[in-house]
Design an enzyme around this catalytic site. Structure first.
Site, PDB file in Angstrom:
ATOM      1  N   GLU A 111     -48.581  49.415  12.298  1.00 28.41           N
ATOM      2  CA  GLU A 111     -48.927  49.638  10.884  1.00 28.41           C
ATOM      3  C   GLU A 111     -50.177  50.493  10.671  1.00 28.41           C
ATOM      4  O   GLU A 111     -51.283  50.077  11.002  1.00 28.41           O
ATOM      5  CB  GLU A 111     -49.133  48.287  10.183  1.00 28.41           C
ATOM      6  N   ASP A 141     -46.487  51.010   4.771  1.00 27.33           N
ATOM      7  CA  ASP A 141     -47.011  50.144   3.710  1.00 27.33           C
ATOM      8  C   ASP A 141     -47.399  51.043   2.528  1.00 27.33           C
ATOM      9  O   ASP A 141     -48.313  51.864   2.630  1.00 27.33           O
ATOM     10  CB  ASP A 141     -48.224  49.371   4.260  1.00 27.33           C
ATOM     11  N   HIS A 145     -51.200  51.385   1.515  1.00 25.36           N
ATOM     12  CA  HIS A 145     -52.012  52.220   2.409  1.00 25.36           C
ATOM     13  C   HIS A 145     -51.578  53.685   2.318  1.00 25.36           C
ATOM     14  O   HIS A 145     -52.411  54.587   2.319  1.00 25.36           O
ATOM     15  CB  HIS A 145     -51.894  51.727   3.857  1.00 25.36           C
ATOM     16  N   HIS A 161     -43.757  47.535   3.755  1.00 27.23           N
ATOM     17  CA  HIS A 161     -44.496  46.630   2.862  1.00 27.23           C
ATOM     18  C   HIS A 161     -44.621  47.289   1.502  1.00 27.23           C
ATOM     19  O   HIS A 161     -44.950  48.474   1.419  1.00 27.23           O
ATOM     20  CB  HIS A 161     -45.920  46.377   3.395  1.00 27.23           C
ATOM     21  N   ARG A 215     -52.614  47.556  -5.140  1.00 28.16           N
ATOM     22  CA  ARG A 215     -52.186  46.400  -4.338  1.00 28.16           C
ATOM     23  C   ARG A 215     -51.860  45.167  -5.172  1.00 28.16           C
ATOM     24  O   ARG A 215     -51.712  44.062  -4.646  1.00 28.16           O
ATOM     25  CB  ARG A 215     -53.181  46.035  -3.251  1.00 28.16           C
ATOM     26  N   GLU A 237     -46.128  42.595  -0.149  1.00 33.59           N
ATOM     27  CA  GLU A 237     -47.438  42.215   0.388  1.00 33.59           C
ATOM     28  C   GLU A 237     -48.446  42.648  -0.665  1.00 33.59           C
ATOM     29  O   GLU A 237     -48.930  43.780  -0.661  1.00 33.59           O
ATOM     30  CB  GLU A 237     -47.739  42.911   1.712  1.00 33.59           C
TER      31      GLU A 237
HETATM   32  C1  LER Z   1     -53.479  44.746   5.710  1.00 33.51           C
HETATM   33  O1  LER Z   1     -54.024  45.441   4.629  1.00 33.51           O
HETATM   34  C2  LER Z   1     -52.017  44.913   5.802  1.00 33.51           C
HETATM   35  O2  LER Z   1     -51.425  45.784   5.211  1.00 33.51           O
HETATM   36  C3  LER Z   1     -51.274  43.958   6.646  1.00 33.51           C
HETATM   37  O3  LER Z   1     -49.934  44.236   6.689  1.00 33.51           O
HETATM   38  C4  LER Z   1     -51.925  43.797   8.003  1.00 33.51           C
HETATM   39  O4  LER Z   1     -51.060  43.949   9.050  1.00 33.51           O
HETATM   40 MN    MN Z   2     -49.224  45.858   5.190  1.00 32.78          MN
END
Ligand code: LER
Ligand code: MN
Length: 264
Positions: free
Chosen positions: A146, A179, A182, A205, A211, A240
């Site tokens: 990730e 994700d 991010h 994610h 977020r 998430e």
């Molecule tokens: C942390 O910000 C995150 O995205 C999690 O998935 C950590 O693996």
């Molecule tokens: Mn994540």
């Protein structure tokens, strides 16, 4: 594509009740904490049997990053991740999500100087991945590497950087987890990066740009899901996120409906 979720503070504590609750809300999988899984494998198996809700993946629940500065902690992390992969195999889960590290160091805040060289980072993370690649092969699971944003990790921020680890080390059982939160900070474009890395993306994610829950912010989920569909992605989209609003349960349900609509 199926929509899953990590745990939330407002979910029930008891494992069977938790599974029942997520299923009733309309989620199709649970991304479980690795420690919770390892310590309660039988209870988790029973809950899967009872509710029909699968465990998609694990995330967290081990001590020591695969790119830890402290060697003893890195090795401890590997041992604990190995146990999580074995437990995942027992319950039919696909694999574990691992960043290079989370909250260990960032170039973007003082002191801005890393205690280890970039070559040292690459060596530590590569050694860990080579080890876990074998464990994943033996257990029939995957390691989902990730990329995190620059404030949470200094080693892997872009999907392309995760690919570089996979290709340089010829890893067979390591894939990329994308994700959206991010990516929104680091990538030039979310859809573009998803497309470029399509052959390596095994897990996703989802959260909105800040977020909080999907649908409450600025991300165009329909656009990115359309891209994933065109590229044949058939894995999970796992919530998430933090939840903002007076009634978290209602907000979460609304967010799930929003993503279901964007997928339809
Ligand atoms: C942390 O910000 C995150 O995205 C999690 O998935 C950590 O693996
Ligand atoms: Mn994540």
């Amino acid at each position: 594509m199926k929509i899953g979720t990590q745990n939330q503070a407002f979910f029930p504590e008891n494992i069977l009740e938790k599974f029942t609750y997520m299923k009733k809300m309309g989620f199709e999988a649970f991304e479980i904490d690795g420690k919770l899984l390892v310590e309660h494998v039988d209870e988790v198996k029973a809950a899967i049997r009872e509710t029909g809700l699968p465990v998609s993946t694990a995330c967290g629940g081990y001590d020591g990053w695969i790119g830890d500065f402290i060697e003893e902690r890195r090795l401890n992390g590997l041992q604990e991740i190995e146990r999580i992969l074995e437990a995942l195999a027992e319950v039919g889960g696909k694999g574990i999500v691992v960043p290079a590290a989370w909250g260990m160091f960032t170039y973007r805040l003082p002191p801005m100087v890393s205690p280890r060289s970039k070559e040292g980072d690459f060596k530590a993370v590569s050694e860990s991945l080579l080890y876990l690649d074998k464990v994943a092969g033996r257990t029939g699971t995957k390691v989902y590497l990730e990329p995190l944003n620059r404030y949470q990790d200094h080693m892997i921020n872009l999907l392309a950087e995760a690919r570089h680890y996979i290709e340089s080390n010829q890893l067979q059982n390591v894939e990329i987890i994308a994700d959206f939160y991010h990516m929104n900070i680091e990538e030039d474009g979310i859809s573009e990066a998803l497309h470029e890395q399509r052959d390596k993306i095994g897990h996703i994610h989802v959260a909105d740009n800040h977020r909080y829950q999907p649908g409450s912010g600025a991300l165009d989920f329909r656009k990115h899901f359309d891209q994933l569909k065109k590229d044949g992605y058939d894995g999970y989209l796992v919530f998430e996120c933090r939840v903002r609003g007076e009634d978290p349960e209602a907000e979460y349900q609304k967010a799930l409906k929003h993503l279901q609509n964007c997928l339809a």
